[in-house]
Design a protein around this motif. Structure first.
Motif, PDB file in Angstrom:
ATOM      1  N   LEU A  10       6.087 -16.573 -23.167  1.00 40.79           N
ATOM      2  CA  LEU A  10       7.662 -16.260 -22.812  1.00 40.79           C
ATOM      3  C   LEU A  10       7.628 -14.702 -23.256  1.00 40.79           C
ATOM      4  O   LEU A  10       8.447 -14.023 -22.614  1.00 40.79           O
ATOM      5  CB  LEU A  10       8.337 -17.146 -24.072  1.00 40.79           C
ATOM      6  CG  LEU A  10       8.504 -18.529 -23.398  1.00 40.79           C
ATOM      7  CD1 LEU A  10       9.208 -19.194 -24.494  1.00 40.79           C
ATOM      8  CD2 LEU A  10       9.472 -18.444 -21.908  1.00 40.79           C
ATOM      9  N   SER A  11       6.746 -14.491 -24.269  1.00 41.85           N
ATOM     10  CA  SER A  11       6.790 -13.016 -24.784  1.00 41.85           C
ATOM     11  C   SER A  11       6.402 -12.103 -23.606  1.00 41.85           C
ATOM     12  O   SER A  11       6.918 -10.925 -23.364  1.00 41.85           O
ATOM     13  CB  SER A  11       5.871 -12.917 -26.015  1.00 41.85           C
ATOM     14  OG  SER A  11       5.940 -11.487 -26.427  1.00 41.85           O
ATOM     15  N   ASP A  12       5.021 -12.541 -22.991  1.00 46.11           N
ATOM     16  CA  ASP A  12       4.748 -11.745 -21.942  1.00 46.11           C
ATOM     17  C   ASP A  12       5.584 -11.563 -20.926  1.00 46.11           C
ATOM     18  O   ASP A  12       5.837 -10.509 -20.191  1.00 46.11           O
ATOM     19  CB  ASP A  12       3.374 -12.460 -21.310  1.00 46.11           C
ATOM     20  CG  ASP A  12       2.391 -12.191 -22.336  1.00 46.11           C
ATOM     21  OD1 ASP A  12       2.402 -11.422 -23.107  1.00 46.11           O
ATOM     22  OD2 ASP A  12       1.346 -13.056 -22.103  1.00 46.11           O
ATOM     23  N   ARG A  13       6.443 -12.611 -20.277  1.00 42.65           N
ATOM     24  CA  ARG A  13       7.521 -12.695 -19.467  1.00 42.65           C
ATOM     25  C   ARG A  13       8.444 -11.464 -19.898  1.00 42.65           C
ATOM     26  O   ARG A  13       9.086 -10.819 -19.048  1.00 42.65           O
ATOM     27  CB  ARG A  13       8.118 -14.096 -19.171  1.00 42.65           C
ATOM     28  CG  ARG A  13       6.945 -14.849 -18.306  1.00 42.65           C
ATOM     29  CD  ARG A  13       7.476 -16.230 -18.241  1.00 42.65           C
ATOM     30  NE  ARG A  13       8.589 -16.267 -17.426  1.00 42.65           N
ATOM     31  CZ  ARG A  13       9.377 -17.547 -17.351  1.00 42.65           C
ATOM     32  NH1 ARG A  13       8.970 -18.616 -18.004  1.00 42.65           N
ATOM     33  NH2 ARG A  13      10.432 -17.518 -16.765  1.00 42.65           N
ATOM     34  N   LEU A  14       9.070 -11.746 -21.118  1.00 41.66           N
ATOM     35  CA  LEU A  14      10.033 -10.672 -21.566  1.00 41.66           C
ATOM     36  C   LEU A  14       9.261  -9.191 -21.357  1.00 41.66           C
ATOM     37  O   LEU A  14      10.194  -8.281 -21.004  1.00 41.66           O
ATOM     38  CB  LEU A  14      10.353 -10.929 -23.100  1.00 41.66           C
ATOM     39  CG  LEU A  14      11.214 -12.097 -23.441  1.00 41.66           C
ATOM     40  CD1 LEU A  14      11.228 -12.221 -24.912  1.00 41.66           C
ATOM     41  CD2 LEU A  14      12.520 -11.676 -22.888  1.00 41.66           C
ATOM     42  N   LYS A  15       8.139  -8.982 -21.825  1.00 48.02           N
ATOM     43  CA  LYS A  15       7.349  -7.599 -21.411  1.00 48.02           C
ATOM     44  C   LYS A  15       7.775  -7.300 -20.092  1.00 48.02           C
ATOM     45  O   LYS A  15       8.076  -6.090 -19.743  1.00 48.02           O
ATOM     46  CB  LYS A  15       6.092  -7.537 -22.198  1.00 48.02           C
ATOM     47  CG  LYS A  15       6.014  -7.597 -23.399  1.00 48.02           C
ATOM     48  CD  LYS A  15       4.588  -7.629 -24.170  1.00 48.02           C
ATOM     49  CE  LYS A  15       4.918  -7.867 -25.651  1.00 48.02           C
ATOM     50  NZ  LYS A  15       3.328  -8.184 -25.861  1.00 48.02           N
ATOM     51  N   ASP A  18      11.087  -6.384 -19.100  1.00 47.53           N
ATOM     52  CA  ASP A  18      11.324  -4.872 -19.610  1.00 47.53           C
ATOM     53  C   ASP A  18      10.928  -3.897 -18.826  1.00 47.53           C
ATOM     54  O   ASP A  18      11.401  -2.835 -18.564  1.00 47.53           O
ATOM     55  CB  ASP A  18      10.582  -4.708 -21.178  1.00 47.53           C
ATOM     56  CG  ASP A  18      11.470  -5.683 -22.110  1.00 47.53           C
ATOM     57  OD1 ASP A  18      12.918  -6.065 -21.922  1.00 47.53           O
ATOM     58  OD2 ASP A  18      11.099  -5.858 -23.254  1.00 47.53           O
ATOM     59  N   ARG A  19       9.510  -4.031 -18.524  1.00 48.75           N
ATOM     60  CA  ARG A  19       8.895  -3.194 -17.492  1.00 48.75           C
ATOM     61  C   ARG A  19       9.509  -2.799 -16.287  1.00 48.75           C
ATOM     62  O   ARG A  19       9.980  -1.912 -15.880  1.00 48.75           O
ATOM     63  CB  ARG A  19       7.680  -3.551 -17.229  1.00 48.75           C
ATOM     64  CG  ARG A  19       6.549  -3.278 -18.330  1.00 48.75           C
ATOM     65  CD  ARG A  19       5.142  -3.114 -17.848  1.00 48.75           C
ATOM     66  NE  ARG A  19       4.733  -4.387 -17.527  1.00 48.75           N
ATOM     67  CZ  ARG A  19       4.492  -5.670 -18.230  1.00 48.75           C
ATOM     68  NH1 ARG A  19       4.211  -5.580 -19.620  1.00 48.75           N
ATOM     69  NH2 ARG A  19       3.999  -6.588 -17.677  1.00 48.75           N
ATOM     70  N   HIS A  20      10.105  -4.046 -15.738  1.00 44.04           N
ATOM     71  CA  HIS A  20      11.013  -3.925 -14.498  1.00 44.04           C
ATOM     72  C   HIS A  20      12.250  -3.244 -14.669  1.00 44.04           C
ATOM     73  O   HIS A  20      12.792  -2.280 -13.862  1.00 44.04           O
ATOM     74  CB  HIS A  20      11.305  -5.387 -13.805  1.00 44.04           C
ATOM     75  CG  HIS A  20      10.122  -6.092 -13.336  1.00 44.04           C
ATOM     76  ND1 HIS A  20       9.645  -5.421 -12.248  1.00 44.04           N
ATOM     77  CD2 HIS A  20       9.611  -7.090 -13.552  1.00 44.04           C
ATOM     78  CE1 HIS A  20       8.876  -6.275 -11.962  1.00 44.04           C
ATOM     79  NE2 HIS A  20       8.450  -7.223 -12.651  1.00 44.04           N
ATOM     80  N   LEU A  24      13.747   0.108 -12.826  1.00 45.49           N
ATOM     81  CA  LEU A  24      14.891   0.485 -12.224  1.00 45.49           C
ATOM     82  C   LEU A  24      15.752   1.331 -12.624  1.00 45.49           C
ATOM     83  O   LEU A  24      16.408   1.976 -12.095  1.00 45.49           O
ATOM     84  CB  LEU A  24      15.731  -1.063 -12.333  1.00 45.49           C
ATOM     85  CG  LEU A  24      15.287  -2.120 -11.372  1.00 45.49           C
ATOM     86  CD1 LEU A  24      15.805  -3.634 -11.840  1.00 45.49           C
ATOM     87  CD2 LEU A  24      15.396  -2.036  -9.852  1.00 45.49           C
ATOM     88  N   LEU A  25      15.782   1.659 -14.058  1.00 44.44           N
ATOM     89  CA  LEU A  25      16.573   2.783 -14.549  1.00 44.44           C
ATOM     90  C   LEU A  25      15.945   4.061 -14.081  1.00 44.44           C
ATOM     91  O   LEU A  25      16.734   4.988 -13.742  1.00 44.44           O
ATOM     92  CB  LEU A  25      16.718   2.605 -16.080  1.00 44.44           C
ATOM     93  CG  LEU A  25      17.292   1.557 -16.710  1.00 44.44           C
ATOM     94  CD1 LEU A  25      17.099   1.497 -18.306  1.00 44.44           C
ATOM     95  CD2 LEU A  25      18.901   1.795 -16.577  1.00 44.44           C
ATOM     96  N   ALA A  26      14.829   4.246 -13.933  1.00 51.65           N
ATOM     97  CA  ALA A  26      14.075   5.483 -13.528  1.00 51.65           C
ATOM     98  C   ALA A  26      14.319   5.572 -12.142  1.00 51.65           C
ATOM     99  O   ALA A  26      14.591   6.747 -11.537  1.00 51.65           O
ATOM    100  CB  ALA A  26      12.461   5.361 -13.702  1.00 51.65           C
ATOM    101  N   GLN A  27      14.301   4.545 -11.280  1.00 49.53           N
ATOM    102  CA  GLN A  27      14.865   4.626 -10.026  1.00 49.53           C
ATOM    103  C   GLN A  27      16.182   4.970  -9.726  1.00 49.53           C
ATOM    104  O   GLN A  27      16.667   5.803  -8.958  1.00 49.53           O
ATOM    105  CB  GLN A  27      14.734   3.267  -9.011  1.00 49.53           C
ATOM    106  CG  GLN A  27      15.068   3.231  -7.722  1.00 49.53           C
ATOM    107  CD  GLN A  27      14.622   1.994  -7.243  1.00 49.53           C
ATOM    108  OE1 GLN A  27      14.474   0.937  -7.857  1.00 49.53           O
ATOM    109  NE2 GLN A  27      14.763   1.814  -5.788  1.00 49.53           N
ATOM    110  N   ARG A  28      17.230   4.462 -10.679  1.00 51.51           N
ATOM    111  CA  ARG A  28      18.546   4.850 -10.778  1.00 51.51           C
ATOM    112  C   ARG A  28      18.647   6.434 -10.966  1.00 51.51           C
ATOM    113  O   ARG A  28      19.360   7.234 -10.435  1.00 51.51           O
ATOM    114  CB  ARG A  28      19.335   4.065 -11.750  1.00 51.51           C
ATOM    115  CG  ARG A  28      20.800   4.139 -11.369  1.00 51.51           C
ATOM    116  CD  ARG A  28      21.568   3.475 -12.492  1.00 51.51           C
ATOM    117  NE  ARG A  28      23.114   3.228 -12.191  1.00 51.51           N
ATOM    118  CZ  ARG A  28      23.659   4.095 -12.158  1.00 51.51           C
ATOM    119  NH1 ARG A  28      23.496   5.567 -12.502  1.00 51.51           N
ATOM    120  NH2 ARG A  28      25.153   4.138 -11.944  1.00 51.51           N
ATOM    121  N   MET A  29      18.074   6.553 -11.838  1.00 49.41           N
ATOM    122  CA  MET A  29      18.169   8.052 -12.223  1.00 49.41           C
ATOM    123  C   MET A  29      17.468   9.026 -11.162  1.00 49.41           C
ATOM    124  O   MET A  29      18.244  10.307 -10.802  1.00 49.41           O
ATOM    125  CB  MET A  29      17.214   8.539 -13.368  1.00 49.41           C
ATOM    126  CG  MET A  29      17.641   8.031 -14.858  1.00 49.41           C
ATOM    127  SD  MET A  29      19.498   8.497 -15.394  1.00 49.41           S
ATOM    128  CE  MET A  29      19.190  10.352 -15.366  1.00 49.41           C
TER     129      MET A  29
END
Length: 71
Positions: A10-15, A18-20, A24-29
């Motif tokens: 679950l922790s790995d999936r959360l990470k 987070d990377r995604h 996405l935020l970088a793409q939006r910027m």
């Protein structure tokens, strides 16, 4: 122990999520900068307040549709 393995998965999936999100935020910027360049080139106002006022409202609606607290 199985519980530790499940928690680690679950922790790995959360990470990964987070990377995604960061990607996405970088793409939006990047897109926002392209919009700014476009508007500057054409002498258009960079910020249109009527749109910027609507953006949080739209985000709250989308959050609510996904079962998130819209506030």
């Amino acid at each position: 122990m199985q519980v530790e393995l499940d928690l680690r998965a679950l922790s790995d999936r959360l990470k990964m999520v987070d990377r995604h999100l960061i990607a996405l935020l970088a793409q939006r910027m990047t897109l926002a900068k392209e919009v700014e360049k476009y508007k500057r080139k054409r002498g258009q106002p960079i910020i249109r307040f009527e749109i910027e006022e609507e953006r949080p409202k739209s985000a709250r609606v989308l959050a609510g549709e996904k079962g998130l607290n819209p506030n």
